[in-house]
Design a protein around this motif. Structure first.
Motif, PDB file in Angstrom:
ATOM      1  N   ASN A  13      17.569 -46.985   8.546  1.00  0.00           N
ATOM      2  CA  ASN A  13      16.353 -46.891   9.069  1.00  0.00           C
ATOM      3  C   ASN A  13      16.089 -48.241   9.787  1.00  0.00           C
ATOM      4  O   ASN A  13      15.379 -48.002  10.952  1.00  0.00           O
ATOM      5  CB  ASN A  13      15.075 -46.530   8.112  1.00  0.00           C
ATOM      6  CG  ASN A  13      14.835 -45.220   7.765  1.00  0.00           C
ATOM      7  OD1 ASN A  13      14.267 -44.544   8.699  1.00  0.00           O
ATOM      8  ND2 ASN A  13      15.592 -44.797   6.829  1.00  0.00           N
ATOM      9  N   ASP A  22      28.117 -45.045   7.003  1.00  0.00           N
ATOM     10  CA  ASP A  22      27.230 -45.006   5.951  1.00  0.00           C
ATOM     11  C   ASP A  22      28.373 -45.277   4.696  1.00  0.00           C
ATOM     12  O   ASP A  22      29.138 -44.248   4.378  1.00  0.00           O
ATOM     13  CB  ASP A  22      26.549 -43.699   5.518  1.00  0.00           C
ATOM     14  CG  ASP A  22      25.868 -43.410   4.277  1.00  0.00           C
ATOM     15  OD1 ASP A  22      26.074 -44.119   3.349  1.00  0.00           O
ATOM     16  OD2 ASP A  22      25.334 -42.297   4.291  1.00  0.00           O
ATOM     17  N   SER A  25      19.745 -38.687   4.745  1.00  0.00           N
ATOM     18  CA  SER A  25      19.295 -40.058   5.010  1.00  0.00           C
ATOM     19  C   SER A  25      20.143 -40.734   6.211  1.00  0.00           C
ATOM     20  O   SER A  25      19.651 -41.457   7.077  1.00  0.00           O
ATOM     21  CB  SER A  25      19.450 -41.279   4.082  1.00  0.00           C
ATOM     22  OG  SER A  25      20.947 -41.274   3.579  1.00  0.00           O
ATOM     23  N   ASN A  26      21.020 -40.061   6.643  1.00  0.00           N
ATOM     24  CA  ASN A  26      21.995 -40.339   7.646  1.00  0.00           C
ATOM     25  C   ASN A  26      21.643 -39.076   8.870  1.00  0.00           C
ATOM     26  O   ASN A  26      22.289 -39.031   9.893  1.00  0.00           O
ATOM     27  CB  ASN A  26      23.374 -40.510   7.451  1.00  0.00           C
ATOM     28  CG  ASN A  26      24.086 -41.435   8.616  1.00  0.00           C
ATOM     29  OD1 ASN A  26      23.290 -42.519   9.371  1.00  0.00           O
ATOM     30  ND2 ASN A  26      25.490 -41.429   8.690  1.00  0.00           N
ATOM     31  N   HIS A  71      24.447 -37.187   4.557  1.00  0.00           N
ATOM     32  CA  HIS A  71      23.347 -36.991   3.821  1.00  0.00           C
ATOM     33  C   HIS A  71      22.342 -37.026   4.716  1.00  0.00           C
ATOM     34  O   HIS A  71      22.240 -37.337   5.658  1.00  0.00           O
ATOM     35  CB  HIS A  71      23.588 -38.376   2.790  1.00  0.00           C
ATOM     36  CG  HIS A  71      22.473 -38.547   1.756  1.00  0.00           C
ATOM     37  ND1 HIS A  71      21.102 -38.839   1.995  1.00  0.00           N
ATOM     38  CD2 HIS A  71      22.681 -38.320   0.296  1.00  0.00           C
ATOM     39  CE1 HIS A  71      20.580 -38.722   0.968  1.00  0.00           C
ATOM     40  NE2 HIS A  71      21.370 -38.593   0.010  1.00  0.00           N
ATOM     41  N   THR A  83      20.999 -48.061   0.782  1.00  0.00           N
ATOM     42  CA  THR A  83      21.637 -47.510   2.279  1.00  0.00           C
ATOM     43  C   THR A  83      20.322 -46.917   3.161  1.00  0.00           C
ATOM     44  O   THR A  83      20.373 -47.062   4.331  1.00  0.00           O
ATOM     45  CB  THR A  83      22.559 -46.268   1.750  1.00  0.00           C
ATOM     46  OG1 THR A  83      23.552 -47.001   0.927  1.00  0.00           O
ATOM     47  CG2 THR A  83      23.144 -45.793   3.234  1.00  0.00           C
ATOM     48  N   THR A  84      19.642 -46.163   2.803  1.00  0.00           N
ATOM     49  CA  THR A  84      18.577 -45.772   3.622  1.00  0.00           C
ATOM     50  C   THR A  84      17.790 -46.507   4.452  1.00  0.00           C
ATOM     51  O   THR A  84      17.337 -46.371   5.560  1.00  0.00           O
ATOM     52  CB  THR A  84      17.638 -44.794   2.784  1.00  0.00           C
ATOM     53  OG1 THR A  84      18.146 -43.827   1.733  1.00  0.00           O
ATOM     54  CG2 THR A  84      16.358 -44.156   3.786  1.00  0.00           C
ATOM     55  N   HIS A  85      17.353 -47.572   3.802  1.00  0.00           N
ATOM     56  CA  HIS A  85      16.665 -48.877   4.264  1.00  0.00           C
ATOM     57  C   HIS A  85      17.612 -49.369   5.502  1.00  0.00           C
ATOM     58  O   HIS A  85      17.093 -49.687   6.596  1.00  0.00           O
ATOM     59  CB  HIS A  85      16.191 -49.720   3.469  1.00  0.00           C
ATOM     60  CG  HIS A  85      15.672 -50.949   3.947  1.00  0.00           C
ATOM     61  ND1 HIS A  85      15.461 -52.103   3.172  1.00  0.00           N
ATOM     62  CD2 HIS A  85      15.074 -51.330   5.105  1.00  0.00           C
ATOM     63  CE1 HIS A  85      14.772 -53.119   3.999  1.00  0.00           C
ATOM     64  NE2 HIS A  85      14.454 -52.546   5.259  1.00  0.00           N
ATOM     65  N   CYS A 126      21.446 -33.610  -1.123  1.00  0.00           N
ATOM     66  CA  CYS A 126      20.641 -34.113  -0.091  1.00  0.00           C
ATOM     67  C   CYS A 126      21.653 -34.003   1.192  1.00  0.00           C
ATOM     68  O   CYS A 126      21.790 -34.895   1.899  1.00  0.00           O
ATOM     69  CB  CYS A 126      20.195 -35.579  -0.235  1.00  0.00           C
ATOM     70  SG  CYS A 126      19.054 -36.119  -1.351  1.00  0.00           S
TER      71      CYS A 126
END
Length: 404
Positions: free
Chosen positions: A98, A198, A123-124, A121, A93-95, A362
């Motif tokens: 980004n 997400d 990452s978002n 999160h 998901t993070t990839h 997170c």
């Protein structure tokens, strides 16, 4: 017919002990466990046709390529994407997030605005902060209420002709809240903004239909849904994927290379530079097959029963408070015992063989909103049982007695 005891036989790790106690695994929101049907696919790949894909004329390469691209088709059908090339394999998901954020660096201007939610999160959050720093765009946040729900009336006020991007999780990893993404997408599109959802926490519980949602981007990770770590997917509408520049340069993503100029490959390879996690992609497809064979409606129904049972039993413990009490939530319970640090509770539970997550998950802004250092989070999957819930409740009572 849904049979949890039969399903549990598919997961070898559920037979082990931790600290001399039967494992009770309640950290599924972090990583789900892997059934032998998926493990067998991984072993088969490395045992019988391990080879690089898309490049070789030899048999092993062709077999690996076919299996990898069949997995892409499985994912396309699972999320109901219009085209197979709208599915981009990622490391997770993070990839995927980004990748999109990097692409929009060339599309945003200083006066543009980006909206995220208070339930995200890290990452978002962080990629969009970095995007705004690079472009001068402004980051705005949809606030939340005490029940752990987004305040949609405030979202409406944030939207304007300057809004270019809206990013929100489908389900909160910290609280289990199911967000009204249909409304969020519709309102964003009304002002011309694109939407990324997400889906890391939703895909283990809900089968998304990206065409019905009319979402522009949807991301998820295989390891949340019985697959391997280091593998995920980005769905993007063809029109958007063609607009975005490549995220990385290298092999696979090129059409032609000279020292004067490079031209890029067509979708999806434009965004898949280098040798991919071939086995991971194939195993991701196998994990989707496994969960679909059980049925997502059956999974959702059973997990909701676990959520209701666990909520009722935990709330019987004096001094226990649950954070995230939306009527629309999935099988996640974040809680604290009054006057006791969540880390200490989690440590005692581990000694009893019970795996939960402690901390801010997170999602530090959520904890800051509640003015707490973190929570104990129990997250349930379709292979958990009510007897495991009973073990959790008993463990929390013991932790309270020892730490009070």
């Amino acid at each position: 017919m849904f049979n949890v005891e039969h399903i549990r036989q598919d997961f070898p790790i559920l037979n082990r002990e931790v600290n001399g106690k039967p494992l009770v695994y309640l950290d599924n929101a972090a990583t789900s466990q892997t059934p032998k049907q998926v493990i067998d696919v991984i072993v088969d790949y490395y045992s019988n046709y391990n080879a690089n894909i898309h490049r070789g004329v030899h048999t092993l390469s062709q077999e690996a390529t076919d299996a990898y691209e069949q997995a892409r088709i499985k994912i396309q059908k699972h999320v109901n994407a219009k085209h197979t090339h709208e599915i981009i394999f990622t490391s997770g998901t993070t990839h995927g997030i980004n990748l999109v954020a990097n692409g929009f660096s060339s599309l945003l201007k200083k006066e543009d605005e980006v909206i995220v939610s208070a339930l995200e999160h890290h990452s978002n959050i962080v990629p969009w902060q970095m995007l705004c720093e690079r472009t001068g765009a402004t980051l705005k946040v949809i606030p939340m209420n005490l029940e752990g729900e987004l305040i949609m009336s405030e979202y409406d006020k944030l939207l304007s002709e300057n809004t270019k991007l809206v990013f929100v999780n489908h389900i909160s990893n910290a609280l289990g809240t199911i967000n009204p993404i249909e409304y969020i997408i519709e309102k964003a599109h009304a002002v011309g903004a694109a939407v990324l959802v997400d889906g890391a926490q939703s895909c283990p519980h809900i089968k998304p239909d990206v065409q019905d949602l009319d979402v522009d981007f949807y991301v998820t990770s295989a390891h949340k849904m019985c697959g391997p770590t280091g593998e995920g997917m980005l769905y993007g509408k063809e029109t958007w994927l063609k607009k975005l520049p490549p995220y990385q340069g290298g092999g696979e993503m090129i059409a032609e290379v000279t020292f004067d100029k490079t031209t890029y490959a067509d979708l999806p390879h434009k965004f898949e530079a280098g040798t991919p996690n071939i086995c991971g992609g194939i195993a991701f497809g196998a994990a989707i097959d496994y969960m679909n064979a059980i049925g997502f409606d059956a999974i959702a129904k059973y997990e909701h029963e676990l959520l209701d049972y666990a909520t009722e039993k935990l709330l019987e413990i004096e001094g226990l408070k649950i954070y995230g009490t939306s009527k629309h939530k999935t099988s996640v319970i974040s809680f604290n015992l009054e006057g006791i640090h969540p880390y200490d509770v989690g440590t005692i539970l581990d000694k009893l063989g019970i795996a939960v997550r402690t901390g801010h998950h997170c999602a530090q802004p959520i904890m800051d909103f509640y003015k707490i250092p973190g929570t104990v989070r129990a997250s349930f999957a379709f292979y958990n049982t009510k007897s495991e819930v009973d073990a959790l409740v008993s463990g929390v009572k013991k932790a309270k007695m020892m730490l009070s």
